[in-house]
Each structure stands twice: as structure tokens, then as C-alpha cells.
Design an enzyme around this catalytic site. Structure first.
Site, PDB file in Angstrom:
ATOM      1  N   HIS A 242       2.855 -10.083  23.506  1.00  0.00           N
ATOM      2  CA  HIS A 242       3.419 -10.578  22.236  1.00  0.00           C
ATOM      3  C   HIS A 242       3.364 -12.103  22.141  1.00  0.00           C
ATOM      4  O   HIS A 242       3.365 -12.675  21.062  1.00  0.00           O
ATOM      5  CB  HIS A 242       4.880 -10.148  22.097  1.00  0.00           C
TER       6      HIS A 242
ATOM      7  N   ASP B 231       3.195  -4.266  26.725  1.00  0.00           N
ATOM      8  CA  ASP B 231       3.337  -5.693  26.386  1.00  0.00           C
ATOM      9  C   ASP B 231       3.000  -6.585  27.587  1.00  0.00           C
ATOM     10  O   ASP B 231       3.864  -7.271  28.140  1.00  0.00           O
ATOM     11  CB  ASP B 231       4.766  -5.972  25.893  1.00  0.00           C
TER      12      ASP B 231
ATOM     13  N   SER C 268      10.323 -14.664  27.786  1.00  0.00           N
ATOM     14  CA  SER C 268       9.375 -13.534  27.784  1.00  0.00           C
ATOM     15  C   SER C 268       8.161 -13.847  28.636  1.00  0.00           C
ATOM     16  O   SER C 268       7.712 -14.994  28.698  1.00  0.00           O
ATOM     17  CB  SER C 268       8.936 -13.241  26.357  1.00  0.00           C
TER      18      SER C 268
HETATM   19  O1  LIG Z   1       9.946 -15.678  24.019  1.00  0.00           O
HETATM   20  C1  LIG Z   1       9.662 -14.734  23.246  1.00  0.00           C
HETATM   21  O2  LIG Z   1      10.248 -13.646  23.185  1.00  0.00           O
HETATM   22  C2  LIG Z   1       8.557 -14.950  22.321  1.00  0.00           C
HETATM   23  N1  LIG Z   1       7.955 -13.939  21.668  1.00  0.00           N
HETATM   24  C3  LIG Z   1       6.971 -14.485  20.907  1.00  0.00           C
HETATM   25  C4  LIG Z   1       6.068 -13.923  20.050  1.00  0.00           C
HETATM   26  C5  LIG Z   1       5.164 -14.727  19.390  1.00  0.00           C
HETATM   27  C6  LIG Z   1       5.175 -16.085  19.633  1.00  0.00           C
HETATM   28  F1  LIG Z   1       4.294 -16.858  18.982  1.00  0.00           F
HETATM   29  C7  LIG Z   1       6.061 -16.692  20.482  1.00  0.00           C
HETATM   30  C8  LIG Z   1       6.959 -15.868  21.110  1.00  0.00           C
HETATM   31  C9  LIG Z   1       7.976 -16.160  21.998  1.00  0.00           C
HETATM   32  N2  LIG Z   1       8.353 -17.402  22.488  1.00  0.00           N
HETATM   33  C10 LIG Z   1       8.857 -18.340  21.630  1.00  0.00           C
HETATM   34  O3  LIG Z   1       9.126 -18.126  20.474  1.00  0.00           O
HETATM   35  C11 LIG Z   1       9.102 -19.675  22.212  1.00  0.00           C
HETATM   36  C12 LIG Z   1       8.796 -20.869  21.382  1.00  0.00           C
HETATM   37  C13 LIG Z   1      10.165 -20.511  21.745  1.00  0.00           C
HETATM   38  C14 LIG Z   1      10.911 -21.219  22.792  1.00  0.00           C
HETATM   39  C15 LIG Z   1      12.153 -20.781  23.109  1.00  0.00           C
HETATM   40  C16 LIG Z   1      12.877 -21.441  24.086  1.00  0.00           C
HETATM   41  C17 LIG Z   1      12.331 -22.537  24.761  1.00  0.00           C
HETATM   42  C18 LIG Z   1      11.055 -22.944  24.435  1.00  0.00           C
HETATM   43  C19 LIG Z   1      10.320 -22.294  23.464  1.00  0.00           C
END
Ligand SMILES: O=C(O)c1[nH]c2ccc(F)cc2c1NC(=O)[C@H]1C[C@@H]1c1ccccc1
Length: 232
Positions: free
Chosen positions: A41, A89, A183
Site C-alpha cells: 500500500h 500487502d 506501515s
Molecule cells: O503508513 C501508512 O499506513 C501509509 N499507508 C500509505 C498508503 C499510501 C501512501 F502514499 C502512504 C502511506 C502511508 N504512509 C504515510 O502516509 C506517511 C506519510 C506519512 C507519515 C506519517 C508519519 C511520519 C512520517 C510520514
């Protein structure tokens, strides 16, 4: 990571930060010298851009002697992964070159026996994901310990309502939990990677919505065949 604490620097030398334009997007971990495992994802909103992989880091922002950003030669999402659910995933990333292994960069073995981790087993998960409900982003690695909960409990109508397959596992999400940005990171139980934090958007820290991981053992043949076919 919600409700956790700053990781001891470099005690998780297998941790990877998947980055786009210098920004952390998802976690991952080194499963071989030239291979990182993460969540499919995480490639969704990247409109075809290829990640870079940061290894040997504790802080995302401070200079550290063993930190190194690697280019990615290939990104291979599991063929069964899709945007509609959490199935399959997984994402394999082949680095442009073999990672330089040292005290701060090391491979983490993953579970190859396809057997459920017993409920109540306490595992640990780490990441650079959000550390507060307001979405605060850390610049250092955080970690938290979480007990495994049974698939039956996780599949309860009031929890994930029968969406947890035998290729997934759950941990308790009361207060302490994984969250956005974690993730792709590994769920480590007794020193072995048993699961990968799924990247489907979910609420964090709510005990009614346990954390979901893709179990790794059921995908051993896929992982080995991808690494073997691209070898060299
Ligand atoms: O972490 C996830 O669950 C996840 N799932 C997604 C799906 C698409 C996608 F384009 C990104 C993700 C993404 N990561 C994020 O949004 C990361 C950017 C955010 C973030 C959070 C905390 C600290 C730094 C950066």
C-alpha cells in the site's frame, strides 16, 4: 508509534525508512543484503516514483556516521495486493547494490514456519510513524511492545469483523499501537520477524480496531523466488 518510547539507537539495525524526495513514507526492514521487505500500500500515492531506502539510521534528520541512503533497482508489490483490502500487502525492494552490513545495518531473519504466533506472545514493533493522536512526526525511531491477540478475537464483529485471513495476524491496540508511517515495518517476536505492519489506513490506539500485520511465513516461497529470479 503511539504510547511507545524512543528506541535505543542502532539496536534495530534491520530497520529501513522508505523515502520519497527525502521524506519518510513507510517503514521496512532488511531481509537480505540487497533486499528490503515493506508493505505494498505504501506505493499507492507515489504515482510511479521509486523510493529511496535509508539504512543505519536512528534520526531521520541528524547526520549519523552509519546512515546511508540507497537507490532502489526494483520495487515488486505482491501480485495479490490491491487498493481495496489488506490482502497480500507486501512489497519487495531490490537495492541498487548490496547494503554495507555493520553494527548499524544488519539483516533480520523472518519466520519460515507457517504456524500462528500464540496469543498473548509479547512482540515488538518500531517505526518513524506518528507518535501522537494529533499526528506528530518523530525524527527518531520509536518502538513499542504489543501482545498478539487471537484471530478469533480480532475477527469479532465489533473488531475487524471476519476480514482477518489466516495470512494475517493482530496485536492489541489499546493505547499503545502502530500508526501512519509505521506501515511496512516488522513485528518482531523472539527475535524473528513474524509480520509486516499493513499500510491500509486504520484508526490507531483504539482497542476496538487491533493492529493488523501480514504474516510473513505464508509468503516465504514468493519472497525466495523473487530474490532468486532477480539475483546478480
Ligand atoms: O503508513 C501508512 O499506513 C501509509 N499507508 C500509505 C498508503 C499510501 C501512501 F502514499 C502512504 C502511506 C502511508 N504512509 C504515510 O502516509 C506517511 C506519510 C506519512 C507519515 C506519517 C508519519 C511520519 C512520517 C510520514
Amino acid at each position: 508509534i503511539l504510547g511507545g518510547s524512543e528506541a535505543k539507537p542502532h539496536l534495530k539495525p534491520y530497520m529501513a525508512s522508505l523515502q520519497l524526495d527525502g521524506q519518510h513514507v513507510c517503514g521496512g526492514f532488511l531481509i537480505a543484503e540487497q533486499w528490503v521487505l515493506s508493505a505494498a500500500h505504501c506505493t499507492e500515492e507515489t504515482d510511479g516514483k521509486v523510493f529511496q531506502v535509508l539504512l543505519g539510521a536512528h534520526s531521520l534528520t541528524e547526520p549519523e556516521p552509519h546512515k546511508r541512503l540507497y537507490r532502489v533497482r526494483a520495487q515488486i508489490p505482491h501480485p495479490g495486493s490491491n487498493i481495496h483490502n489488506n490482502k497480500d500487502d507486501l512489497l519487495l525492494l531490490q537495492l541498487e547494490e548490496k547494503a554495507e552490513l555493520n553494527e548499524h545495518v544488519r539483516v533480520l531473519p523472518f519466520q519460515r514456519e507457517d504456524r500462528d504466533v500464540a496469543a498473548d506472545t509479547v512482540c515488538e514493533v518500531a517505526g518513524w510513524g506518528t507518535i501522537s493522536h494529533s499526528g506528530r512526526r518523530p525524527n527518531v525511531l520509536y518502538q513499542v511492545e504489543r501482545p498478539v491477540i487471537s484471530r478469533d478475537v480480532c475477527n469479532h464483529r465489533t473488531r475487524h469483523d471476519h476480514t482477518i485471513t489466516e495470512k494475517m495476524m493482530c496485536t492489541d491496540s489499546r493505547r499503545k499501537d502502530t500508526c501512519k508511517g509505521d506501515s511496512g515495518g516488522p513485528l518482531v517476536c523472539n527475535g524473528v520477524a513474524e509480520g509486516v505492519v499493513t499500510a491500509g489506513s486504520r484508526v490507531c490506539g483504539n482497542y476496538k480496531k487491533p493492529a493488523i500485520y501480514t504474516r510473513i511465513a505464508p509468503y516465504m516461497a514468493w519472497i525466495d523466488s523473487v530474490m532468486a529470479s532477480a539475483a546478480g
